[in-house]
Design a protein around this motif. Structure first.
Motif, short mmCIF file in Angstrom:
data_model
loop_
_atom_site.label_atom_id
_atom_site.label_comp_id
_atom_site.label_asym_id
_atom_site.label_seq_id
_atom_site.Cartn_x
_atom_site.Cartn_y
_atom_site.Cartn_z
N LEU A 181 0.83 -1.21 0.00
CA LEU A 181 0.00 0.00 0.00
C LEU A 181 0.87 1.26 0.00
N ILE A 182 1.88 1.28 0.86
CA ILE A 182 2.78 2.45 0.92
C ILE A 182 3.54 2.59 -0.40
N LEU A 183 3.99 1.47 -0.97
CA LEU A 183 4.68 1.54 -2.26
C LEU A 183 3.77 2.12 -3.34
N ASP A 184 2.49 1.77 -3.29
CA ASP A 184 1.54 2.29 -4.27
C ASP A 184 1.38 3.81 -4.13
N ILE A 185 1.33 4.28 -2.88
CA ILE A 185 1.21 5.73 -2.65
C ILE A 185 2.46 6.45 -3.18
N PHE A 186 3.62 5.88 -2.92
CA PHE A 186 4.86 6.49 -3.41
C PHE A 186 4.86 6.53 -4.93
N ALA A 187 4.39 5.46 -5.56
CA ALA A 187 4.36 5.42 -7.03
C ALA A 187 3.45 6.50 -7.59
N GLN A 188 2.33 6.78 -6.91
CA GLN A 188 1.41 7.82 -7.37
C GLN A 188 2.00 9.22 -7.21
N HIS A 189 2.80 9.42 -6.16
CA HIS A 189 3.25 10.77 -5.82
C HIS A 189 4.64 11.13 -6.36
N LYS A 196 10.91 8.59 -9.22
CA LYS A 196 10.27 7.47 -9.91
C LYS A 196 11.19 6.25 -9.94
N ALA A 197 12.48 6.48 -10.16
CA ALA A 197 13.41 5.36 -10.19
C ALA A 197 13.52 4.70 -8.82
N GLN A 198 13.54 5.51 -7.75
CA GLN A 198 13.64 4.96 -6.40
C GLN A 198 12.41 4.13 -6.05
N VAL A 199 11.23 4.61 -6.42
CA VAL A 199 10.01 3.87 -6.15
C VAL A 199 9.97 2.57 -6.94
N ALA A 200 10.36 2.65 -8.23
CA ALA A 200 10.36 1.44 -9.07
C ALA A 200 11.30 0.38 -8.50
N LEU A 201 12.46 0.82 -8.01
CA LEU A 201 13.41 -0.12 -7.41
C LEU A 201 12.81 -0.78 -6.17
N ALA A 202 12.18 0.01 -5.31
CA ALA A 202 11.57 -0.54 -4.10
C ALA A 202 10.45 -1.52 -4.45
N GLN A 203 9.65 -1.19 -5.47
CA GLN A 203 8.55 -2.08 -5.87
C GLN A 203 9.08 -3.42 -6.39
N LYS A 257 19.95 -1.99 -13.34
CA LYS A 257 19.97 -0.77 -14.17
C LYS A 257 19.49 0.44 -13.36
N LEU A 258 18.42 0.27 -12.56
CA LEU A 258 17.89 1.37 -11.74
C LEU A 258 18.91 1.81 -10.71
N ARG A 259 19.61 0.85 -10.10
CA ARG A 259 20.64 1.21 -9.10
C ARG A 259 21.73 2.06 -9.72
N HIS A 345 11.44 -1.53 4.53
CA HIS A 345 12.90 -1.41 4.42
C HIS A 345 13.33 -1.26 2.96
N HIS A 346 12.50 -1.76 2.02
CA HIS A 346 12.80 -1.55 0.60
C HIS A 346 12.85 -0.06 0.29
N LEU A 347 11.91 0.70 0.88
CA LEU A 347 11.87 2.14 0.63
C LEU A 347 13.03 2.86 1.29
N VAL A 348 13.36 2.44 2.50
CA VAL A 348 14.50 3.07 3.19
C VAL A 348 15.76 2.90 2.36
N GLU A 349 15.96 1.70 1.80
CA GLU A 349 17.14 1.45 0.98
C GLU A 349 17.08 2.26 -0.31
N ALA A 350 15.93 2.25 -0.98
CA ALA A 350 15.81 2.94 -2.27
C ALA A 350 15.96 4.44 -2.11
N PHE A 351 15.43 5.00 -1.01
CA PHE A 351 15.47 6.44 -0.79
C PHE A 351 16.66 6.87 0.05
#
Length: 504
Positions: A181-189, A196-203, A257-259, A345-351
């Motif tokens: 759910l949080i990943l979806d909100i990040f993708a929208q915003h 966008k690259a950070q959110v895609a990596l976390a997803q 590639k995103l990293r 933790h995926h988001l913490v790493e990506a961001f």
């Protein structure tokens, strides 16, 4: 003994009566049953019996529905939104803590664009390893889903791939956990290329272990090579690379590639940060829980005009603005992404590269929503993430925002418990002048005090003292500008040829 027997009889009676009660009275009967179970011989609560009664029910949480009254908005939402039921497992703390957590999940679902129809919590020692809430309760949840007409179940926790599959098999609708759910909100915003690259990596990190395959029927090729028969020869027959393996390989390639892209974008931001350091401009980062009012505070302090929205995670891309203290000292103010309890933790790493704005700051303005039911939990959640990104040792001012809407007793409690705290209202401007004065006092000060007579031909040097130093006195004489100021080592060295006195 008699009292104990009567309390057990009362519980059984309440359970039997509940079957005959209309729907509107079931919650009341449930509470009466809980009370009956929770009485011991002295009329006080007995923890073991209370736990048994809690496990026997899915507790409805009132006030979570986000049904809208405006007809046009309802019609719009019916076209694009999912209708969800929330479910949480209450493992520790009070029932109020559990309900607050589910209320936050409702706000997250609403931010993602969902229509919240109902919410239930269940008391357990720990989530069920198979279906998160247990097979029997999953069937009860299925009834609630049918009754409400929901098409999605949102769980207040991070579910394993097995839990997601098993719960979906029972409730027969899509199951989403808090992380997704949080990943979806990040993708929208996400708006910037880096965001966008950070959110895609976390997803992708989240999705990789959760891909679902259907066995060998999706094999793409024969295993092995060889010539001869259509089967490829002896000992070479096999399933080869299945569809799910192909998908996993492609996801890993995209993640790599995103990293690389994020690392390249990080270099650009590092160069800007180094330039600010070279000019010895102090940096302040605004951090805090999502929707605590960080962007509103940034606008109030700098007039930046950053998007302000009453929604969770409205800000994802860091905004850096130049500001000035009441004494005239320049500094930079960075708005950062909001935090939340159990931030994936995926988001913490990506961001992490974005959050380095906080780790590299000279001072953190830790904004907390004073009107929140439990602001201390917000403070603890943010500090946990700050530790993860290496910002635990950065000096901190706790800014209790929304003081005009908060309970004065709560504000006073926070001011008492936090060493460096101040109450403000970014909306009305209350307390902002005091915050600026405190910020001025807490920012690192240049450590070299110098008195110099700078010729008028070196006016640019005087300007740099005003920008990067702290002017104590300034006098224009026939020979030049007589300055007394505090400056950093590099600027002190450049002023050296004109120095009259230097004190370190």
């Amino acid at each position: 003994m008699t009292n104990s027997t009567s309390s057990s009889s009362a519980a059984r009676s309440a359970a039997a009566d509940r079957q005959r009660l209309p729907e509107s009275l079931r919650a009341t009967a449930l509470m009466e049953e809980d009370v009956a179970w929770s009485l011991d011989v002295d009329g006080e609560r007995d923890g073991d019996q209370f736990d048994r009664s809690e496990r026997a029910s899915l507790r409805r949480v009132a006030g979570l529905s986000t049904e809208l009254q405006d007809v046009t908005e309802v019609e719009y939402r019916q076209l694009r939104l999912e209708r969800v039921v929330l479910v949480g497992v209450w493992t520790d703390g009070t029932v109020q803590d559990a309900e607050n957590s589910l209320a936050e999940l409702a706000a997250l679902a609403e931010t993602a664009g969902a229509l919240v129809l109902d919410g239930v919590i269940q008391r357990r020692d720990k989530p069920d390893p198979a279906t998160y809430i247990g097979s029997g309760k999953a069937q009860e949840l299925r009834d609630i889903v049918l009754e409400s007409g929901a098409d999605t179940v949102v769980c207040d926790g991070e579910l394993s791939p097995g839990q997601l599959i098993h719960l979906e098999d029972v409730v027969k609708v899509k199951v989403v956990d808090r992380t997704a759910l949080i990943l979806d909100i990040f993708a929208q915003h996400a708006k910037s290329r880096e965001g966008k690259a950070q959110v895609a990596l976390a997803q992708m990190q989240y999705m990789l272990p959760r891909l679902r395959g259907w066995g060998q029927s999706l094999s793409r090729q024969m295993g092995g090579g060889g010539s001869g028969s259509a089967g490829g020869g002896m000992a070479t027959r096999g399933p080869g690379e299945t569809k799910i393996e192909t998908d996993r390989r492609r996801i890993r390639e995209k993640m790599a590639k995103l990293r690389r892209e994020i690392a390249e974008m990080k270099t650009s931001r590092d160069l800007k940060r180094q330039e600010r350091r070279r000019h010895q401009v102090p940096s302040v980062a605004i951090a805090g829980y999502t929707n605590a009012g960080k962007s509103s505070l940034l606008n109030r302090l700098t007039g930046a005009g950053v998007l302000v929205e009453n929604a969770l995670f409205a800000t994802l891309d860091p905004t850096v603005r130049r500001a000035e203290t009441p004494s005239g000292r320049l500094y930079t103010l960075a708005d950062t992404v909001g935090f939340v309890r159990h931030l994936p933790h995926h988001l913490v790493e990506a961001f992490r590269s974005t959050m380095e704005e906080v780790a590299d700051a000279d001072l953190v303005l830790h904004v907390v929503d004073g009107a929140h039911p439990v602001p201390e939990e917000q403070l603890a959640a943010v500090r946990e993430v700050l530790r993860d990104v290496g910002a635990a040792d950065v000096p901190e001012i706790v800014v209790i925002n929304k003081a005009d809407a908060a309970d004065p007793l709560v504000v006073q409690r926070l001011l008492t418990h936090e060493k460096h705290a101040i109450a403000v209202s970014a909306r009305s401007g209350e307390g902002v002048a005091e915050l600026l004065a405190l910020l001025d006092a807490e920012l690192p000060r240049p450590r070299v005090e110098i008195e110099a007579l700078v010729p008028y031909t070196h006016g640019a040097l005087v300007s740099r003292v005003h920008v990067g130093g702290e002017v104590i006195s300034e006098e224009h004489t026939a020979e030049g500008t007589l300055l007394k100021a505090r400056v950093h080592d590099q600027l002190a060295a450049e002023l050296g040829p004109f120095a009259l006195a230097v004190q370190r």
